[in-house]
Design an enzyme around this catalytic site. Structure first.
Site, PDB file in Angstrom:
ATOM      1  N   SER A 149      41.272  40.520  42.614  1.00 15.10           N
ATOM      2  CA  SER A 149      40.692  39.181  42.104  1.00 15.10           C
ATOM      3  C   SER A 149      39.529  38.658  42.072  1.00 15.10           C
ATOM      4  O   SER A 149      39.167  37.837  41.246  1.00 15.10           O
ATOM      5  CB  SER A 149      41.842  38.207  42.588  1.00 15.10           C
ATOM      6  OG  SER A 149      41.778  38.048  44.087  1.00 15.10           O
ATOM      7  N   ASP A 392      41.575  27.859  49.039  1.00 10.53           N
ATOM      8  CA  ASP A 392      41.214  29.031  48.551  1.00 10.53           C
ATOM      9  C   ASP A 392      39.686  28.953  49.104  1.00 10.53           C
ATOM     10  O   ASP A 392      38.813  28.652  48.559  1.00 10.53           O
ATOM     11  CB  ASP A 392      41.371  29.211  47.300  1.00 10.53           C
ATOM     12  CG  ASP A 392      40.664  30.600  46.691  1.00 10.53           C
ATOM     13  OD1 ASP A 392      40.262  31.356  47.581  1.00 10.53           O
ATOM     14  OD2 ASP A 392      40.911  30.901  45.487  1.00 10.53           O
ATOM     15  N   HIS A 395      37.988  33.044  46.959  1.00 14.70           N
ATOM     16  CA  HIS A 395      37.467  33.127  45.482  1.00 14.70           C
ATOM     17  C   HIS A 395      36.329  32.245  45.688  1.00 14.70           C
ATOM     18  O   HIS A 395      35.862  31.497  46.445  1.00 14.70           O
ATOM     19  CB  HIS A 395      38.256  33.105  44.636  1.00 14.70           C
ATOM     20  CG  HIS A 395      39.401  34.019  44.688  1.00 14.70           C
ATOM     21  ND1 HIS A 395      40.636  33.514  45.218  1.00 14.70           N
ATOM     22  CD2 HIS A 395      39.611  35.223  43.997  1.00 14.70           C
ATOM     23  CE1 HIS A 395      41.574  34.781  45.266  1.00 14.70           C
ATOM     24  NE2 HIS A 395      40.832  35.717  44.392  1.00 14.70           N
TER      25      HIS A 395
END
Length: 435
Positions: A149, A392, A395
């Protein structure tokens, strides 16, 4: 002898002449007096109208594209972040490609300083990504992202930057978010993503252990069977290798990572990581005969959880980059992952050189190690959302520090010689959108 009527007309002529002259003079004075006011009014109205926007600059000529080697001998992986008041170059309003979980401004991140920095290598300059220049280099070509990802996060950054200069259409052969293709008709350029978080064949557990099985000597066919048709390939993978897994080679169990089984050797996550990159890179040096494209390995992307692990209250709340004296690659996991990648890349690069296969490095690890401020944190979703990773710190926000990876990419591509190094000519290319 003239009649009395004729004499009367002759006598009245001077009156008509004077009257006509007076009217002419009056009109002339009126025109001279009012015309400047009228014209001033007209011009002033024209000047108050908004000027049309300036036209976009034309794409650089091929010769201009090739003139970009001023820092070809510089190590762009070493440097520091410096303020860039011109950034960002797109927003979440102008780019449709931003994934919801990376759309930090949409979900209320209050600061925007994380978008306003650029990477400056030591001893040279790294130009900010130029979409027109990039599109000229990749005209009639194709680029594939293979990985997890974070790799997809990179692809979305590239799409947003390219959409400043032209438009793209969805050319995906199937409607699957894990396998997307976008075509830029203006340059006949294809960007594709292949979801392969382990690069090799992975199988969810079918036994009580619940542990993932990795077949470390078998490349994931979801990408390896398709990749020969692409001119550029960017390979990356990181965080999925941290989960407990069982390792197989030649279809036999050889060890594991954190399986806690008394009868299985714990080879650690670093073994699985090494073997996965070994197998993936050998697809190009050994399995694909005469592969004529360029393979980029993008190095490990660090995480920045502070105050705990991702599932134990860790968060990332910084609002500016670290200085080099504030952070170093002393995190054991990040260091070992990075060094493992570098060792496998160097070995594959030597093998590729013998066979004419071009392997190149996008060494972004040190730059991103300093960007603890660039993650979504809790701004990748609505407040209170039930998500697996509430904070998060893996990312990257878009726009944000990850856009710099495309500065690295364009710099490296230009140093490859650009269009002069192409293996296909327009009109004779194998377009990945047509199978």
């Amino acid at each position: 002898m003239p009649s009395s009527t004729s004499m009367a007309l002759l006598h009245n002529v001077p009156k008509f002449v004077h009257l006509f002259a007076a009217i002419f003079v009056f009109l002339a004075v009126i025109r001279l007096y009012f015309f400047p006011l009228f014209t001033a009014s007209v011009f002033s109205w024209r000047q108050s109208a908004p000027a049309p926007p300036p036209p976009l600059p034309p794409p650089p000529a091929p010769g201009a594209v090739m003139a970009g080697k001023e820092s070809s001998k510089c190590d762009i992986s070493k440097g520091k972040w410096v303020p860039n008041p011109n950034a960002p170059y797109y927003t979440n309003d102008t780019c449709w490609a931003i994934h919801e979980h990376h759309n930090c401004l949409k979900y209320g991140r209050p600061d925007d300083g994380f978008m306003r920095w650029r990477w400056r290598p030591d001893g040279c300059d790294l130009p900010v990504f130029n979409p027109a220049q990039f599109l000229e280099l990749v005209r009639h070509k194709s680029l594939a992202f293979v990985g997890d990802s974070v790799g997809r996060n990179h692809m979305q950054s590239l799409l947003c930057l390219l959409l400043r200069a032209t438009y793209a259409v969805d050319a995906s052969p199937v409607q699957d978010e894990n396998f997307r293709r976008y075509r830029f008709p203006s340059h006949n350029f294809i960007v594709a993503s292949f979801w392969s978080p382990f690069l090799v064949r992975a199988q969810e557990a079918d036994d009580p252990s619940g542990l993932l099985k990795l077949y470390l000597d078998e490349p994931d066919t979801n990408w390896s069977k398709e990749i020969a048709q692409f001119d550029y390939v960017i390979i990356s993978a990181e965080q999925p290798f941290l989960r407990p897994t069982m390792f197989y080679e030649n279809r036999r169990l050889v060890g594991c990572h954190y399986c806690q089984s008394p009868n299985v050797t714990d080879l650690t996550k670093y073994y699985g990581y090494r073997m996965a990159f070994h197998t993936a890179l050998r697809v190009f040096t050994d399995d694909l005969s005469g592969f004529g494209g360029t393979v980029f390995l993008r190095t490990y992307s660090p995480t920045h959880f502070e105050g705990g692990e991702w599932d134990r209250g860790g968060s990332c709340v910084r609002q500016r980059p670290f200085r080099r004296d504030e952070a170093s690659l002393d995190d054991e996991v990040a260091f070992q992952m990075y060094m493992t990648q570098m060792e496998e890349f160097r070995a594959a690069e030597r093998e590729g050189r013998k066979k004419g296969v071009k392997l190149r490095l996008l060494d972004t690890t040190e730059a991103m190690l300093l960007r603890g401020d660039g993650h979504p944190g809790r701004y990748g979703h609505v407040a209170g959302a039930n998500v697996s990773m509430y904070n998060d710190c893996v990312h990257w926000c878009l726009p944000g520090p990850i856009d710099t990876w495309n500065d690295f990419l364009l710099h490296t591509m230009k140093n490859e010689g650009g269009r002069l190094a192409t293996r296909r000519r327009p009109g004779n290319e194998r377009n990945p959108s047509r199978k």
